[in-house]
Design an enzyme around this catalytic site. Structure first.
Site, short mmCIF file in Angstrom:
data_model
loop_
_atom_site.label_atom_id
_atom_site.label_comp_id
_atom_site.label_asym_id
_atom_site.label_seq_id
_atom_site.Cartn_x
_atom_site.Cartn_y
_atom_site.Cartn_z
N HIS A 116 0.82 -1.21 0.00
CA HIS A 116 0.00 0.00 0.00
C HIS A 116 0.86 1.26 0.00
O HIS A 116 0.37 2.34 -0.34
CB HIS A 116 -0.91 -0.02 1.23
CG HIS A 116 -2.33 0.37 0.97
ND1 HIS A 116 -2.92 0.40 -0.27
CD2 HIS A 116 -3.31 0.73 1.84
CE1 HIS A 116 -4.19 0.77 -0.15
NE2 HIS A 116 -4.44 0.98 1.11
N PHE A 140 -3.86 8.69 7.22
CA PHE A 140 -3.97 7.35 6.67
C PHE A 140 -4.53 7.41 5.25
O PHE A 140 -5.18 8.38 4.85
CB PHE A 140 -4.82 6.46 7.58
CG PHE A 140 -4.03 6.00 8.78
CD1 PHE A 140 -3.20 4.89 8.69
CD2 PHE A 140 -4.09 6.70 9.97
CE1 PHE A 140 -2.44 4.49 9.77
CE2 PHE A 140 -3.34 6.30 11.06
CZ PHE A 140 -2.51 5.19 10.95
N ASN A 177 -6.95 6.24 3.53
CA ASN A 177 -8.36 6.51 3.24
C ASN A 177 -8.77 7.95 3.49
O ASN A 177 -9.88 8.35 3.16
CB ASN A 177 -9.26 5.57 4.06
CG ASN A 177 -9.00 4.11 3.73
OD1 ASN A 177 -8.25 3.78 2.82
ND2 ASN A 177 -9.63 3.23 4.48
#
Length: 177
Positions: free
Chosen positions: A23, A65, A67
């Site tokens: 990620h 983060f 998101n």
């Protein structure tokens, strides 16, 4: 290109727990881009990011983060007066084979929550996206689990090459603006 700088943002999650995970390939790419230009990141408190300023270019890593990446990206755009057309977001992509890179303008988010957040915050999907292929998870592994796992030993050897290839593509793209 207009007078505003280009904003290149690498998506990832902050903190040592996520270093080396799939990620965070966006972070790897922008770190390569900044490193090859002998620059360093510094904290930009107003946007909750780390940025490096290069001639005509701002390179950033959100400190939020994945998101929630859109909020700091929007804050940078507002602070530096950058239009979405001059934004390039580097992100991991499950639907590309490991090591492939693809540059596109606009289009969907392919289920990527970092891109969803960015599109929501910018109020448009019409910005540049550099997808860096991480491949699909093996077997029945949940994609959400897969993206948070470190690269395999074999993959780790290819990550610096992958990051360099993606940084090359960014530099080539910026020259065309």
């Amino acid at each position: 290109m207009n007078d505003s700088p280009v904003l290149v943002v690498g998506l990832g999650n902050p903190g040592p727990k996520y270093v080396g995970t799939r990620h965070n390939i966006g972070f790897e790419v922008v770190e390569e881009l900044v490193g090859r230009n002998y620059a360093n990141f510094s904290v930009h408190k107003r946007s909750n990011t780390e940025i490096a300023q290069l001639p005509g270019l701002i390179v950033a890593k959100p400190r939020s983060f994945m998101n929630l990446s859109g909020t700091p990206i929007r804050a940078l755009c507002d602070f530096f007066k950058i239009s979405p057309a001059n934004v390039l977001v580097v992100h991991d992509e499950l639907d590309l084979d490991f090591g492939q890179v693809k540059l596109r303008q606009g289009g969907g988010d392919h289920g990527h929550n970092g891109l969803k957040s960015t599109s929501r915050s910018l109020g448009t999907k019409d910005y540049w996206k550099l997808s860096v292929g991480i491949g699909r998870p093996p077997g029945r592994m949940d994609p959400a689990t897969f993206v948070l796992k470190p690269f395999s030993k074999q993959e780790q050897d290819s990550v610096p090459i992958m990051a360099a290839d993606a940084a090359d593509l960014i530099e080539e793209h910026i020259r065309t603006l």
